[in-house]
Write an enzyme that holds these catalytic residues in place. Structure first.
Site, PDB file in Angstrom:
ATOM      1  N   GLU A 296       4.815   9.670   2.507  1.00 22.38           N
ATOM      2  CA  GLU A 296       3.558   8.559   1.738  1.00 22.38           C
ATOM      3  C   GLU A 296       3.351   7.529   3.219  1.00 22.38           C
ATOM      4  O   GLU A 296       2.204   6.928   3.328  1.00 22.38           O
ATOM      5  CB  GLU A 296       3.494   8.032   0.492  1.00 22.38           C
ATOM      6  CG  GLU A 296       4.133   9.211  -0.379  1.00 22.38           C
ATOM      7  CD  GLU A 296       2.439   9.756  -0.743  1.00 22.38           C
ATOM      8  OE1 GLU A 296       1.125   9.375  -0.504  1.00 22.38           O
ATOM      9  OE2 GLU A 296       2.588  10.935  -0.547  1.00 22.38           O
TER      10      GLU A 296
ATOM     11  N   HIS B 212       0.572  -1.135   0.044  1.00 25.73           N
ATOM     12  CA  HIS B 212       0.018   0.369  -0.019  1.00 25.73           C
ATOM     13  C   HIS B 212       1.020   1.441  -0.219  1.00 25.73           C
ATOM     14  O   HIS B 212       0.608   2.189  -0.415  1.00 25.73           O
ATOM     15  CB  HIS B 212      -0.994  -0.180   1.172  1.00 25.73           C
ATOM     16  CG  HIS B 212      -1.964   1.362   1.095  1.00 25.73           C
ATOM     17  ND1 HIS B 212      -2.207   1.451   2.338  1.00 25.73           N
ATOM     18  CD2 HIS B 212      -1.869   1.659   0.473  1.00 25.73           C
ATOM     19  CE1 HIS B 212      -3.340   2.468   2.480  1.00 25.73           C
ATOM     20  NE2 HIS B 212      -3.265   3.126   1.449  1.00 25.73           N
TER      21      HIS B 212
ATOM     22  N   GLU C 174       2.255   1.751  -2.940  1.00 22.75           N
ATOM     23  CA  GLU C 174       1.028   2.453  -4.508  1.00 22.75           C
ATOM     24  C   GLU C 174       2.103   3.954  -4.421  1.00 22.75           C
ATOM     25  O   GLU C 174       1.268   4.174  -5.021  1.00 22.75           O
ATOM     26  CB  GLU C 174       0.045   1.443  -3.768  1.00 22.75           C
ATOM     27  CG  GLU C 174      -1.077   2.129  -4.574  1.00 22.75           C
ATOM     28  CD  GLU C 174      -2.446   2.277  -3.891  1.00 22.75           C
ATOM     29  OE1 GLU C 174      -3.083   1.405  -3.139  1.00 22.75           O
ATOM     30  OE2 GLU C 174      -2.858   3.718  -3.916  1.00 22.75           O
ATOM     31  N   HIS C 175       1.490   4.346  -3.058  1.00 23.20           N
ATOM     32  CA  HIS C 175       1.693   5.303  -2.490  1.00 23.20           C
ATOM     33  C   HIS C 175       3.010   6.474  -3.489  1.00 23.20           C
ATOM     34  O   HIS C 175       2.984   7.383  -4.162  1.00 23.20           O
ATOM     35  CB  HIS C 175       1.380   5.936  -1.169  1.00 23.20           C
ATOM     36  CG  HIS C 175       0.284   5.825  -0.471  1.00 23.20           C
ATOM     37  ND1 HIS C 175      -0.700   6.774  -0.586  1.00 23.20           N
ATOM     38  CD2 HIS C 175      -0.983   4.837  -0.771  1.00 23.20           C
ATOM     39  CE1 HIS C 175      -2.052   6.811  -0.263  1.00 23.20           C
ATOM     40  NE2 HIS C 175      -1.943   5.260  -0.195  1.00 23.20           N
TER      41      HIS C 175
HETATM   42 ZN   LIG Z   1      -4.284   5.259   0.585  1.00 23.61          ZN
END
Ligand SMILES: [Zn+2]
Length: 1003
Positions: free
Chosen positions: A170, A94, A97-98
């Site tokens: 992030e 996750h 992904e950011h």
């Molecule tokens: Zn997210």
């Protein structure tokens, strides 16, 4: 019903669904074994029921797999995905992904993904992390845009910078509360860290994820791919880099392309990028559950829900391990079994569990879930009394035994098949994305994606299976009754849940802070400064591709409509290719109702589809609805006049669709619901109220910024006030109070009073969308429906509402770990020339100031400004915001900032492009002409507004900012609403109005 949990990189925009447009398909020229641009064609399959041809290919050098869906649809999709199963709960996929979206080799700027949102006419852009894969999709109708975005996406995933600073922004970091001030305490910060804190405060999410973790021990699914806040802070930058190296590789990738752009162009472009990679063997993690030899129990806790009775907050479910997802027919059959057991008033589980008020609603995991490698079917309830937890388990088993013995009513099976058939014909504008979501998870679990598209093949096999008999019964026996791999999962509220979480975080923070050396502390300070200066830096974005104003068509697409009158009722006709479906919508404007009565309108609408009539139970009507229609709905509507924001229209909406062969039946059912609903059915009414009141806090947690915006707006215009009463915090509060009532006779009387006053011929207008050949049968059936309604309603004695704007700050305490906020200012009506200027202004403020301040600096998941052209309100908002007070300052500072900032032509163009993404997004057939029907906005008005947008200049923006934003700020003419945890500054003696649940909402 159970859905897959996805973590999106940005908040999803709600947008009108659009329509694929259908022309005869021109046959493709590929055959198995063909070699193109370094790829080999593996399979070519025509799927007539979806009007598409699926072509699968493999990249010869790297083994990358590619699925192309050739279909005559201009809304083309591109997606690249990777298999990313995890072996811990640090949320590495996750956070990756950011972070991939924070800059790459060819596009070395901060956040090219967010920057591209304004340089494109994309109809969709996002990235998702699922439990075992990560996918980056976009959609657009413009070929240049498609190539631009594909290049940015490909570079982002294969060549991201993944700097330490981006990882910290992030993912997570330690930082002083005020980054440059060492006297302020050190805290955990980070976008994903706060996003997941917000996610975990949603008890439905918590329930779903903890259940999945308990169901599949020993597999990747026992971990959280999104990241558990308590584990996220264990992730290091090096681990992130390693994960990227191992997983974001062509050999571990799936590419998806969809639409009418040529396949060869896709392959040439993607192949060019892949040729520099060597084939690798991607890492694997166990995904197959080892079947248990005996059932298991697991329990967990969550925060109490302040809007539900304290002794009725248990959640309990039974989850059964089902087939391996590689067996697509079994998956299809089990999905259908889930539907038959659980869906609708006539389903056996609904009757046994919901109608009896054992619980208020099915638990969030209820249904068949094939998002994991080994699939599972769950049946459960929420809103269960402490003393009923055992009873629920017993009842579920009894129902299963009974269905195994008696089988399902053939009508229900027929209705289920009818729904599948109709679902195939009802095409939406985001069809390419719908297909992508439907196949991705199976594809990553080794299923042939083309197999998943062939509905008719599965339907044929189903019919054969049904003929043989014992089809569903044998599956109930095998998977649900004689299955040792059964999990009983319960969740109970715990008063100390929230404080325990806070304590855990505090302790975890203390451990980290105590182990910091002096040089670590210096680094934290330097990093805080570096991050701030990176965030504040103005960048040269010329490396990013962009569309220009020339790519926006000067002319709006027109929608040809006809108008006629049937029994004095105005009817709007949209005749077009609808694939044999009729779409019906009627609005009945409302007489003046008191606020008290108005609060009952949502319940009135739900009653029409929940209570049944004196002659027929709802279960039996519900069967008819499923057998003959694609669903019927009743709802409320409030719209602002296009030329005066202080005027509004209130109404009830009836809508539905059906195959043309069932037009008569659809109107017959509608007539029955409107004319004969039995409001005295207090048993069903009680069930309905309990269901509506269940999970209110979760629905607020899901879109708290919308609730905050609606509440703040409700003090400014009559439309928003009305919407707030019907669907905002006031309505939530009202529902929770109604659920506590023992005696419903007063409620019944209110519903009957409404029934006598509304849905009459004199207040009705209708819109029909259908094919040319279905017009006359619609005319005939429609006149029957209209003439069955009384001409006038019973007059109501009621004072007309007067409305004066009020400017206030309101706080709603809610058990969220992160807050939601909004600040709203009055603007102008749709036909006022300043509307377009305000909208461009809102986009500029979001892109060049608020995104940076609220998301990057304050660490909220989302935030910005928005101008609602139809309602005439300008609003600031934040979503899952850990620093509300700083965000409120950002709203204030944004106004000062915008009056001083000079925008370049490119920046103004970008703002316009981002607005036209919404305006020109393809529409579903069923949505065409609705702006005219609902809001009275004609094609000419839309064209005028389009031209207004295109002409907005720098000076216009300045003038609008000064007149509306600066003006309101100086005069204090704005309203603020905050939902979540209070701080000492948010207090009554500081000018805030504080709402407590259970009291009437302070209006
Ligand atoms: Zn997210």
């Amino acid at each position: 019903m159970s859905t897959q949990i996805l973590f999106a990189s940005r908040m999803l925009r709600s947008k009108a669904k659009g329509a694929a447009f259908l022309r005869p398909y021109s046959s493709s020229t590929y055959t198995t074994g063909d070699r193109l641009h370094g790829y080999t064609v593996k399979q070519v399959k025509r799927v007539p029921e979806l009007e598409l041809t699926a072509i699968t290919l493999e990249h010869e050098k790297t083994g990358a797999r590619h699925l192309h869906i050739n279909r005559e649809d201009s809304n083309n999709v591109f997606a690249v995905g990777f298999h990313t199963p995890v072996s811990d709960s640090t949320g590495v996929p996750h956070i990756l992904e950011h972070t991939t979206l924070c800059g790459s080799d060819h596009y070395p700027v901060r956040d090219p993904f967010f920057k591209m949102l304004n340089r494109s006419l994309a109809t969709f852009m996002n990235a998702f992390t699922a439990s075992d894969y990560t996918i980056y999709p976009f959609a657009t109708t413009n070929p240049v845009d498609y190539a631009n975005l594909r290049n940015v996406y490909m570079d982002a995933v294969f060549h991201p910078r993944l700097t330490k600073l981006d990882f910290k922004q992030e993912g997570w970091r330690l930082e002083h509360e005020v980054p440059t001030d060492t006297t302020t305490p050190i805290q955990f910060k980070g976008v994903v860290y706060n996003e997941m804190k917000g996610q975990y405060s949603d008890s439905n999410y918590l329930y779903y994820s903890r259940m999945q973790q308990a169901m599949f021990p020993g597999t990747t699914y026992e971990f959280s791919s999104g990241g558990d806040p308590s584990d996220i802070t264990n992730l290091s930058h090096e681990e992130l880099l390693n994960f990227h190296n191992q997983h974001y590789h062509p050999s571990n990738a799936r590419f998806y392309t969809y639409g009418n752009f040529p396949l060869e162009d896709h392959l040439a472009a993607v192949g060019e990028q892949l040729k520099n990679f060597e084939r690798i063997t991607p890492p694997t993690v166990n995904k197959v559950a080892v079947p248990w030899t005996a059932p298991k129990k697991a329990t967990s806790t969550c925060a109490p829900d302040p809007l539900s009775p304290p002794d009725k907050q248990n959640k309990i479910s039974l989850s059964f391990l089902a087939n391996d997802s590689s067996d697509t027919f079994e998956t299809f059959s089990m999905r259908l079994l889930g539907y038959l057991l659980l869906d609708g008033h006539a389903s056996p589980m609904y009757k046994a569990l919901i109608d009896t008020n054992l619980g208020t609603e099915f638990s969030v995991n209820t249904g068949y879930d094939s998002s994991t490698r080994s699939t599972c079917l769950s049946i459960g309830l929420q809103g269960v009394k402490d003393s009923d937890v055992e009873l629920v388990q017993g009842r579920i088993k009894e129902v299963l035994e009974q269905v195994k013995t008696e089988g399902f009513d053939p009508i229900r099976i027929e209705a289920a098949i009818h729904q599948l058939e109709l679902g195939q014909k009802h095409k939406t504008a985001d069809f390419g994305l719908t297909i992508m979501h439907g196949i991705t998870s199976g594809w990553f679990n080794g299923v042939d994606p083309v197999d998943l598209l062939q509905l008719n093949k599965n339907l044929d096999a189903l019919k054969q299976g049904l003929d043989k008999g014992n089809f569903f019964e044998s599956r109930i026996e095998k998977y649900l009754l004689n299955n040792p791999h059964t999990l009983v999962f319960t969740m109970k509220p715990d008063a100390s849940y929230a404080t325990d979480l806070v304590a855990e975080e505090k302790e975890r923070l203390a451990v980290k802070v105590n182990s910091l050396t002096e040089s670590d502390k210096t680094e934290i300070l330097e990093q805080g400064k570096a991050l701030e200066s990176a965030q504040d830096k103005t960048e040269n974005l010329s490396c990013l591709p962009t569309l220009t104003l020339k790519d926006i068509s000067p002319k709006a697409k027109r929608t040809v409509l006809d108008h006629s009158g049937i029994c004095n009722t105005p009817v709007q006709w949209r005749t077009t290719a609808t694939n044999g479906i009729t779409y019906f919508r009627a609005i009945s404007t409302l007489p003046v109702l008191s606020d008290e009565l108005k609060m009952y309108l949502p319940l009135f609408c739900d009653s029409l589809l929940s209570l049944g009539t004196r002659e027929q139970t709802m279960a039996s009507i519900d069967d008819e609805i499923r057998l003959f229609t694609g669903g019927l709905r009743a709802s409320t509507t409030t719209s602002t006049s296009h030329s005066d924001i202080d005027l509004m229209e209130e109404g009830l909406v009836l809508s539905g669709n059906c195959l043309d062969r069932n037009i008569d039946k659809m109107y017959t059912i509608l007539t029955k619901l409107v004319r004969e609903t039995n409001f005295d059915n207090t048993d069903k009414l009680k069930t309905l109220i309990m269901g509506n009141a269940s999970g209110l806090v979760n629905s607020i947690a899901d879109s708290g910024h919308v609730f905050a915006r609606a509440y703040a707006g409700s003090t400014l215009t009559p439309t928003m006030r009305n919407s707030e009463l019907l669907g905002g915090m006031s309505q939530m509060n009202f529902m929770s109070q109604m659920a506590a009532k023992e005696d419903l006779s007063d409620v019944v009387n209110k519903l009957k009073t409404i029934a006598d006053a509304v849905l009459k011929q004199s207040s009705l207008r209708v819109a029909i969308t259908c094919g040319e050949d279905a017009v006359s049968s619609n005319e005939k059936a429609l006149s029957g429906f209209i003439s069955s309604l009384p001409i006038q309603g019973k007059p109501l004695v009621c004072d007309p509402n007067t409305f004066t704007p009020e400017y206030k700050k309101t706080f709603f305490p809610l058990p969220f770990a992160v807050n939601f906020s909004a600040k709203v200012i009055r603007g102008v009506p749709y036909t006022h020339p300043d509307g377009a200027k305000l909208q461009v202004l809102s986009s500029l403020m979001t892109n060049h100031y608020l995104h940076r301040e609220i998301r990057e600096k304050n660490g909220a998941y989302g935030g910005g400004a928005r101008y609602a052209g139809l309602n005439g309100l300008f609003s600031f908002y934040s979503y899952r915001d850990p620093r509300t007070l700083a965000t409120l300052d950002s709203y204030h500072n944004a106004i000062d900032w915008v009056t001083k900032r000079v925008f370049s032509d490119q920046e103004i163009t970008e703002a316009k492009l981002s607005i036209f993404q919404g305006i020109d997004s393809p529409q579903s057939v069923s949505e065409e002409g609705m702006l005219q029907f609902v809001n009275g906005i004609s094609d000419e008005m839309r064209q005028w507004r389009r031209e207004e947008f295109l002409k907005v200049t720098q000076d216009d923006i300045k003038a609008a900012a000064e007149t509306y934003l600066l003006g309101s700020e100086k005069d204090g003419h704005y309203s603020v609403a905050v939902l979540g945890e209070a701080t000492d500054k948010i207090a009554e003696d500081n000018g805030w109005s504080i709402n407590q649940w259970g009291e009437a909402v302070k209006q």
